[in-house]
Design an enzyme around this catalytic site. Sequence first.
Site, short mmCIF file in Angstrom:
data_model
loop_
_atom_site.label_atom_id
_atom_site.label_comp_id
_atom_site.label_asym_id
_atom_site.label_seq_id
_atom_site.Cartn_x
_atom_site.Cartn_y
_atom_site.Cartn_z
N THR A 134 39.63 39.66 41.71
CA THR A 134 40.50 40.66 41.51
C THR A 134 40.35 41.61 42.76
O THR A 134 41.00 42.55 42.44
CB THR A 134 40.23 41.26 40.04
OG1 THR A 134 38.78 41.75 39.98
CG2 THR A 134 40.71 40.36 38.92
N THR B 198 49.52 38.55 37.26
CA THR B 198 49.56 39.73 37.92
C THR B 198 50.95 40.26 38.47
O THR B 198 51.87 39.48 38.96
CB THR B 198 48.87 40.14 39.10
OG1 THR B 198 49.00 41.31 39.71
CG2 THR B 198 48.91 38.98 40.10
N TYR C 99 45.61 37.92 47.49
CA TYR C 99 45.35 38.08 46.25
C TYR C 99 46.64 37.66 45.35
O TYR C 99 46.80 36.70 44.42
CB TYR C 99 44.94 39.50 45.88
CG TYR C 99 45.10 39.62 44.20
CD1 TYR C 99 44.19 39.03 43.13
CD2 TYR C 99 45.99 40.45 43.76
CE1 TYR C 99 44.13 39.32 42.11
CE2 TYR C 99 46.05 40.83 42.24
CZ TYR C 99 44.92 40.24 41.32
OH TYR C 99 45.20 40.51 40.16
N1 LIG Z 1 42.55 44.90 37.19
C1 LIG Z 1 44.03 45.16 37.07
O1 LIG Z 1 44.53 46.12 37.63
C2 LIG Z 1 45.12 43.72 37.18
C3 LIG Z 1 46.20 43.96 37.51
C4 LIG Z 1 47.10 42.99 37.32
C5 LIG Z 1 46.65 41.77 36.79
N2 LIG Z 1 45.26 41.64 36.53
C6 LIG Z 1 44.69 40.42 36.11
O2 LIG Z 1 44.19 40.42 34.57
C7 LIG Z 1 42.99 39.58 34.73
C8 LIG Z 1 41.81 40.48 34.18
O3 LIG Z 1 41.49 41.16 34.96
P1 LIG Z 1 40.50 42.30 34.97
O4 LIG Z 1 40.92 43.82 35.12
O5 LIG Z 1 39.66 42.23 33.21
O6 LIG Z 1 39.25 41.71 36.08
P2 LIG Z 1 37.92 42.14 36.23
O7 LIG Z 1 37.37 43.12 35.44
O8 LIG Z 1 37.65 41.98 37.77
O9 LIG Z 1 37.04 40.72 35.54
C9 LIG Z 1 37.22 39.44 35.94
C10 LIG Z 1 35.99 38.64 35.63
O10 LIG Z 1 36.37 37.34 36.18
C11 LIG Z 1 35.15 36.81 36.56
N3 LIG Z 1 35.03 35.73 37.58
C12 LIG Z 1 35.13 35.87 38.69
N4 LIG Z 1 35.25 34.74 39.45
C13 LIG Z 1 34.93 33.94 38.61
C14 LIG Z 1 34.78 32.56 38.53
N5 LIG Z 1 34.82 31.70 39.72
N6 LIG Z 1 34.64 31.88 37.15
C15 LIG Z 1 34.52 32.55 36.04
N7 LIG Z 1 34.57 34.07 36.23
C16 LIG Z 1 34.65 34.56 37.26
C17 LIG Z 1 34.25 37.98 36.99
O11 LIG Z 1 32.93 37.94 36.94
P3 LIG Z 1 31.70 38.84 37.68
O12 LIG Z 1 31.59 39.94 36.70
O13 LIG Z 1 30.64 37.73 37.91
O14 LIG Z 1 32.53 39.03 38.94
C18 LIG Z 1 34.71 39.20 36.15
O15 LIG Z 1 33.78 39.34 34.82
C19 LIG Z 1 42.91 38.91 35.61
O16 LIG Z 1 43.73 37.67 35.62
C20 LIG Z 1 43.47 39.78 36.82
O17 LIG Z 1 44.26 38.91 37.95
C21 LIG Z 1 44.24 42.66 36.52
#
Ligand SMILES: NC(=O)c1ccc[n+]([C@@H]2O[C@H](COP(=O)([O-])OP(=O)(O)OC[C@H]3O[C@@H](n4cnc5c(N)ncnc54)[C@H](OP(=O)(O)O)[C@@H]3O)[C@@H](O)[C@H]2O)c1
Length: 291
Positions: free
Chosen positions: A61, A100, A124
Amino acid sequence: MKILITGKNGQLGKQLQKQVPAGVTLVAHGRDTVDVANKEQVFSVLGGAKPDVVINAAAYTAVDKAESDIEQAHAINARGSENLALACRELGARLIHVSTDFVFDGQQSHPYKPEDYRKPLGVYGESKARGEEAIEAILPEAIIVRTAWVYDREGGNFVTTMLRLMNERDQLGVVADQIGTPTWAGTLAQSIYALAENSEAKGIYHCTDAGAASWYDFAVAIFEEGKSAGLLPQDKQVKVGPIATADYPTPAARPAYSVLDKSRLVKEAGVELKHWRQVLRAALNTTELQK
Ligand SMILES: NC(=O)c1ccc[n+]([C@@H]2O[C@H](COP(=O)([O-])OP(=O)(O)OC[C@H]3O[C@@H](n4cnc5c(N)ncnc54)[C@H](OP(=O)(O)O)[C@@H]3O)[C@@H](O)[C@H]2O)c1
């Protein structure tokens, strides 16, 4: 219903663990036990757990870092999604994947519908778009939930960053020409569970809180709601000013407009989406946050 989640330590992963509905047995994995980029591990863990539903909350992310870390972003967001789709197809499990607003270029001026064309601006968004396409090709009955501007009361996100900066500074410039919708990670988790409970649901859904805002509007609201929640000193004054994207250059380009049309989610999952400011107020006012 047995549900397996990946990315348990992320914002969404944590809310999925807090909001488990009655009748659901949850198995939660972090990157240490299920690295979605590791196909063998994905097949072995999912094969052993035999879940009815897999929710992919894991993702790369770091939007700006992705511009110079292309291989990793694609390994996790594109091929990781493909690995999960292949494993779910083999097991006969349903897949709910999260994507996203960055799959769009932001040139529209009315809310994006699930069927609108993907046209990502950066690495991304491109890696997430490739993940969506892989899932659609391998497992057409999968659910893809696109969201935007996700925050929670803990972890690294716009809300916690703004509260920290507002505690430290007297003046802040925030981008006012990018329009989207803030989304509490809890809203997203609740909507995903509602989709999991609808056996007819498949394809792309959009999920954010209701309404629209610029990052500047969001920052002003965080200041006011943060004060009411006791997260900023009552006498604290911060001059929050609007700035242009051009005055805040970042490695990755971002969509100028990415409000999402949520009507399909509301109709088919029966969720009620509240205005983002009302949700922000509730999220900041929990006693847990004030500890
Ligand atoms: N945050 C936003 O504003 C936003 C906006 C639009 C869409 N999204 C989407 O919403 C979803 C959830 O986002 P979020 O905000 O909860 O993201 P986040 O807080 O960054 O969490 C992502 C998690 O994925 C884990 N991860 C990374 N690489 C991995 C791998 N190879 N295998 C397994 N786990 C892995 C990370 O682990 P580590 O802690 O070890 O790094 C982290 O715990 C994602 O699909 C993101 O693309 C997010």
